[in-house]
Enzyme design. Sequence first.
Site, PDB file in Angstrom:
ATOM      1  N   GLU A  10      45.339  29.174  38.992  1.00  0.00           N
ATOM      2  CA  GLU A  10      45.005  30.228  39.712  1.00  0.00           C
ATOM      3  C   GLU A  10      43.907  31.265  39.115  1.00  0.00           C
ATOM      4  O   GLU A  10      43.579  30.910  37.935  1.00  0.00           O
ATOM      5  CB  GLU A  10      46.534  31.064  40.155  1.00  0.00           C
TER       6      GLU A  10
ATOM      7  N   ARG B 146      56.962  38.437  39.972  1.00  0.00           N
ATOM      8  CA  ARG B 146      56.123  38.340  39.189  1.00  0.00           C
ATOM      9  C   ARG B 146      54.842  38.878  39.783  1.00  0.00           C
ATOM     10  O   ARG B 146      54.667  38.881  40.942  1.00  0.00           O
ATOM     11  CB  ARG B 146      56.009  36.997  38.647  1.00  0.00           C
TER      12      ARG B 146
ATOM     13  N   ASN C 235      50.816  38.245  41.097  1.00  0.00           N
ATOM     14  CA  ASN C 235      50.428  36.897  41.560  1.00  0.00           C
ATOM     15  C   ASN C 235      48.936  36.997  41.540  1.00  0.00           C
ATOM     16  O   ASN C 235      48.321  35.895  41.073  1.00  0.00           O
ATOM     17  CB  ASN C 235      50.988  36.572  42.789  1.00  0.00           C
TER      18      ASN C 235
ATOM     19  N   ASP D 297      45.871  30.747  50.632  1.00  0.00           N
ATOM     20  CA  ASP D 297      46.036  31.179  49.387  1.00  0.00           C
ATOM     21  C   ASP D 297      45.154  32.314  48.655  1.00  0.00           C
ATOM     22  O   ASP D 297      45.024  33.366  49.489  1.00  0.00           O
ATOM     23  CB  ASP D 297      46.121  30.108  48.561  1.00  0.00           C
TER      24      ASP D 297
ATOM     25  N   ASN E 165      48.858  37.360  48.304  1.00  0.00           N
ATOM     26  CA  ASN E 165      47.616  36.844  47.680  1.00  0.00           C
ATOM     27  C   ASN E 165      46.443  37.653  48.156  1.00  0.00           C
ATOM     28  O   ASN E 165      46.557  38.499  48.814  1.00  0.00           O
ATOM     29  CB  ASN E 165      47.510  35.374  48.138  1.00  0.00           C
TER      30      ASN E 165
ATOM     31  N   GLU F 101      60.246  32.355  46.161  1.00  0.00           N
ATOM     32  CA  GLU F 101      59.540  32.125  47.082  1.00  0.00           C
ATOM     33  C   GLU F 101      60.466  32.307  48.173  1.00  0.00           C
ATOM     34  O   GLU F 101      60.457  31.462  49.204  1.00  0.00           O
ATOM     35  CB  GLU F 101      58.955  30.891  47.269  1.00  0.00           C
TER      36      GLU F 101
END
Length: 291
Positions: free
Chosen positions: A20, A101, A103, A198, A149, A122
């Site tokens: 990521e 957390r 992201n 995403d 995201n 999730e």
Amino acid sequence: MAVTAMQAEHLLSVGATLGEGPVWIDDALWFVDIKQDTVFRFDPASRSLRNWQAPEHIGWVLPSAVNGLIAGLRTGPHRFLPETGRFERIARIQADLPDNRLNDAAIDGQGRIWFGTMDNLEASETGLVFVLDKGSVTQTALAPVTITNGPAMSPCGTKVYHVDTLGRRVIRHAITPEGIPDSGEVFLEFTGDEGHPDGATCDAEGGVWLGFFGGGAARRFAPDGEMTHEVRFPVSNVTKLALGGPDRHTAYATTARQGLTEEQLAAQPLAGDLFTFRVEVPAAPPRRANT
């Protein structure tokens, strides 16, 4: 308008569980493996790869105009000094939600970092968007979602694109010079077999590039929402793109092994690796955080 179809090329073997946060900084690509708590720096010219271990899950690193890099660790933003490998806490976020957390993140035209949180399991809609401005963190009024995201910033600095991954939509918000977003409008919504939107990034013309988790593709959408490009990958989970390279016309894409069965992994030996392709519209001018 006809959609331009392209194929991504394999660039680097990484085997990331959850690759990521790619970002082009100066002459190299930085990215992370969230689940393996690892930061990577890849130099395409020499093809050298360095890595650092973070003390907890890490979602992103971004360049700072003050010192080093700013890193989005699980519990909050930190200053990361690659020379020493040290991480220094700037703020603690959502301490009452230990399963959350950080992201994904982006820098706006004022040097503020917009970053989102998410439920690492999730399951719960506890993901919020915050702004880090000169060392201080404030929470925005953007509605909570399970997995945030983006946010992606338009090159003009007046719009932010917030991705609700499980809701399979992208919301566009106008923002004031002070960094206050409006209530927003649905920019994109997906109901077919495209996969889940995403990570997002904007190019120099305000086009929005999205990786599609489970969709095996990255797609570009013009500011009016029309899809202009589709890039296919030999792996399912495409997480995010960075635009950079010496001429700013190279795209780099991270991918993930997470969520794939043993059978799927056997069929996708390149899952979790880094991929690349060329783009017509270059990257937006680079920005550095004011923290």
